[in-house]
Scaffold this active site. Structure first.
Site, PDB file in Angstrom:
ATOM      1  N   ASP A   1       0.836  -1.071  -0.225  1.00  0.00           N
ATOM      2  CA  ASP A   1       0.163  -0.216   0.096  1.00  0.00           C
ATOM      3  C   ASP A   1       1.104   1.515   0.095  1.00  0.00           C
ATOM      4  O   ASP A   1       2.182   1.407   0.883  1.00  0.00           O
ATOM      5  CB  ASP A   1      -0.949  -0.340   1.625  1.00  0.00           C
ATOM      6  CG  ASP A   1      -2.316   0.717   1.163  1.00  0.00           C
ATOM      7  OD1 ASP A   1      -1.810   2.316   1.065  1.00  0.00           O
ATOM      8  OD2 ASP A   1      -3.030   0.818   1.175  1.00  0.00           O
TER       9      ASP A   1
ATOM     10  N   LYS B   1      -0.270   3.148   5.791  1.00  0.00           N
ATOM     11  CA  LYS B   1      -1.054   2.167   6.137  1.00  0.00           C
ATOM     12  C   LYS B   1      -0.121   1.031   5.969  1.00  0.00           C
ATOM     13  O   LYS B   1      -0.391   0.247   6.459  1.00  0.00           O
ATOM     14  CB  LYS B   1      -1.514   2.751   5.002  1.00  0.00           C
ATOM     15  CG  LYS B   1      -3.183   3.789   5.346  1.00  0.00           C
ATOM     16  CD  LYS B   1      -4.190   3.296   4.202  1.00  0.00           C
ATOM     17  CE  LYS B   1      -5.033   4.157   4.330  1.00  0.00           C
ATOM     18  NZ  LYS B   1      -6.699   3.696   2.868  1.00  0.00           N
TER      19      LYS B   1
ATOM     20  N   ASP C   1      -8.303   0.015  -4.575  1.00  0.00           N
ATOM     21  CA  ASP C   1      -9.809   0.598  -5.163  1.00  0.00           C
ATOM     22  C   ASP C   1     -10.073   1.840  -6.619  1.00  0.00           C
ATOM     23  O   ASP C   1     -10.143   2.413  -6.617  1.00  0.00           O
ATOM     24  CB  ASP C   1      -9.754   1.233  -4.408  1.00  0.00           C
ATOM     25  CG  ASP C   1      -8.881   2.849  -3.656  1.00  0.00           C
ATOM     26  OD1 ASP C   1      -7.759   2.138  -4.945  1.00  0.00           O
ATOM     27  OD2 ASP C   1      -8.512   3.351  -3.007  1.00  0.00           O
ATOM     28  N   ASN C   2      -8.748   0.827  -7.676  1.00  0.00           N
ATOM     29  CA  ASN C   2      -9.008   1.516  -8.654  1.00  0.00           C
ATOM     30  C   ASN C   2      -8.685   0.495  -9.874  1.00  0.00           C
ATOM     31  O   ASN C   2      -7.994   0.042  -9.458  1.00  0.00           O
ATOM     32  CB  ASN C   2      -8.140   2.829  -8.501  1.00  0.00           C
ATOM     33  CG  ASN C   2      -6.497   2.267  -8.466  1.00  0.00           C
ATOM     34  OD1 ASN C   2      -5.754   1.500  -9.454  1.00  0.00           O
ATOM     35  ND2 ASN C   2      -5.919   2.038  -7.159  1.00  0.00           N
TER      36      ASN C   2
ATOM     37  N   CYS D   1     -14.787   5.811  -4.182  1.00  0.00           N
ATOM     38  CA  CYS D   1     -15.173   5.524  -2.884  1.00  0.00           C
ATOM     39  C   CYS D   1     -14.991   7.279  -2.344  1.00  0.00           C
ATOM     40  O   CYS D   1     -15.651   7.562  -2.015  1.00  0.00           O
ATOM     41  CB  CYS D   1     -14.139   4.841  -2.129  1.00  0.00           C
ATOM     42  SG  CYS D   1     -14.429   3.139  -2.176  1.00  0.00           S
TER      43      CYS D   1
ATOM     44  N   CYS E   1       5.379  11.866 -15.279  1.00  0.00           N
ATOM     45  CA  CYS E   1       4.851  11.075 -14.170  1.00  0.00           C
ATOM     46  C   CYS E   1       5.519   9.704 -13.751  1.00  0.00           C
ATOM     47  O   CYS E   1       6.744  10.734 -13.204  1.00  0.00           O
ATOM     48  CB  CYS E   1       3.400  10.055 -14.494  1.00  0.00           C
ATOM     49  SG  CYS E   1       4.060   8.938 -16.263  1.00  0.00           S
TER      50      CYS E   1
END
Length: 374
Positions: free
Chosen positions: A64, A88, A132-133, A194, A339
């Site tokens: 994470d 996290k 979550d992506n 989310c 990026c």
């Protein structure tokens, strides 16, 4: 220890499991010997980690990149207010070790990319998708396919969640995978996360627990895992159903897929690069040009959280928002896009050129990874 029987403390700790019919010391030893990698230590990852640690999974990996935020706490229930701002992955590792000292836990605080996936995944028996992506979800799926790793998938949206087991060995063949459901990712600007769509706090706890259950079924061989099936649950009325998954003829993974095609970058997770590369500039050249041209624009196309963690200046316009915010870039002045690796910025340049007529764009060669290696 891995090759020995259960010790007295383990017999006490796992007594309630060991009492069950069809579950004995052999099954507990399989759990102790297992190595499970959990991608994401958020809403889904927290219950997965808690229950895998509680069950005695011998080695647990946690990937994470994020840090704990106050808005996480309503659903990520083993983080505390005083830990807001902390990693996290590292905090989750501490929690797992506090819960069960017999578990070996490894924390990877990183933003997963193809190179890291190919390096880390082989060390584990099972991979769990608690992301979550969509870009990371497709990367995890594709890497598991390439490496022959079973994948336990979960996803949530507002009041509804899904669970499935992908890429499990059945006989001599692998079962279906995520691209048999969705061969290609949706457009990034059509998919709320989310933060945008919201989620009922209890939902990831339910779905994450179901994912942990699927992991234990795979490890022990008990029960019927959700292979070639997608289980969907709506917690508002407890409607649920199981969808049979079949191989999709448009699944690109079966068309000679190789490691060189694995990518998480761009508006979508691209299997095949588009033709033609934009003009690039290396970091040393960029520094020199900034000195010579004060009007040179610098645009970071990563997510805002990545930009805030580390950047080389300029404005942040995430690739997923570029179609809506392109006017923030002056088309009459030169601009350098960047990026992490140069892939997302390549996609951004193509989008600006093809859809909005920009011409004075260059790509930072190698992205921030090249800057960091200097």
């Amino acid at each position: 220890m891995q090759n020995q029987g259960l010790n007295p403390a383990e017999r006490v700790r796992y007594d309630r499991q060991l009492q069950m019919p069809d579950f004995g010391e052999a099954e507990q030893l399989k759990i102790r010997a297992a190595k499970v990698l959990v991608i994401g230590a958020g809403g889904l990852g927290v219950p997965i980690l808690q229950y895998l640690a509680g069950a005695g999974v011998g080695t647990i990996g946690i990937i994470d990149y994020d840090r704990i935020e106050l808005s996480n706490l309503h659903r990520q229930v083993f983080y505390k207010e005083r830990e807001v701002g902390q990693s996290k992955a590292i905090t989750a590792k501490v929690r797992v070790e506090e819960q069960n000292s017999g578990v070996t836990c490894r924390a990877y605080q990183l933003y997963l990319d193809p190179e890291q996936a190919l390096a880390i995944f082989p060390e584990y028996d099972i991979v769990v998708d608690a992301t979550d992506n969509f870009p990371t979800r497709y990367l995890v799926n594709d890497a598991c396919y390439l490496l022959g790793k079973p994948l336990v998938y979960g996803a949530i949206y507002r009041f509804e969640g899904q669970v499935a087991v992908f890429n499990q060995l059945v006989g001599q063949e692998r079962s279906t995978n995520y691209r048999d459901l969705f061969p290609t990712p949706p457009a990034a600007d059509l998919v709320p996360n989310c933060n945008e769509a919201g989620v009922l706090g209890i939902l990831p706890g339910i779905i994450g627990t179901l994912q942990a259950s699927e992991v234990l079924k795979l490890i022990t061989g008990l029960g019927e895992p959700l292979v070639d099936q997608l289980f969907t649950l709506d917690v508002l009325n407890y409607d649920n159903f199981r969808l049979k998954i079949r191989q999709h003829p448009a699944n690109p993974l079966r068309a000679g897929f190789g490691a060189e095609q694995l990518s998480v970058e761009g508006q979508l997770c691209q299997l095949h690069p588009l033709a033609g590369q934009p003009t690039s500039i290396n970091y040393q050249e960029l520094l020199a040009e900034q000195q010579a041209n004060p009007n040179l624009q610098l645009v970071d196309v990563r997510d805002l959280k990545e930009h805030l963690a580390s950047n080389i200046g300029g404005i942040c316009i995430p690739l997923s928002q570029l179609s809506l915010r392109f006017a923030e870039i002056d088309r009459d002045q030169p601009a350098v896009l960047y990026c992490r690796s140069g892939r997302r910025s390549t996609q951004a340049i193509r989008l600006l050129q093809q859809e909005h007529g920009f011409t004075l764009l260059r790509n930072l060669e190698g992205g921030l990874q090249a800057v960091e290696r200097r």
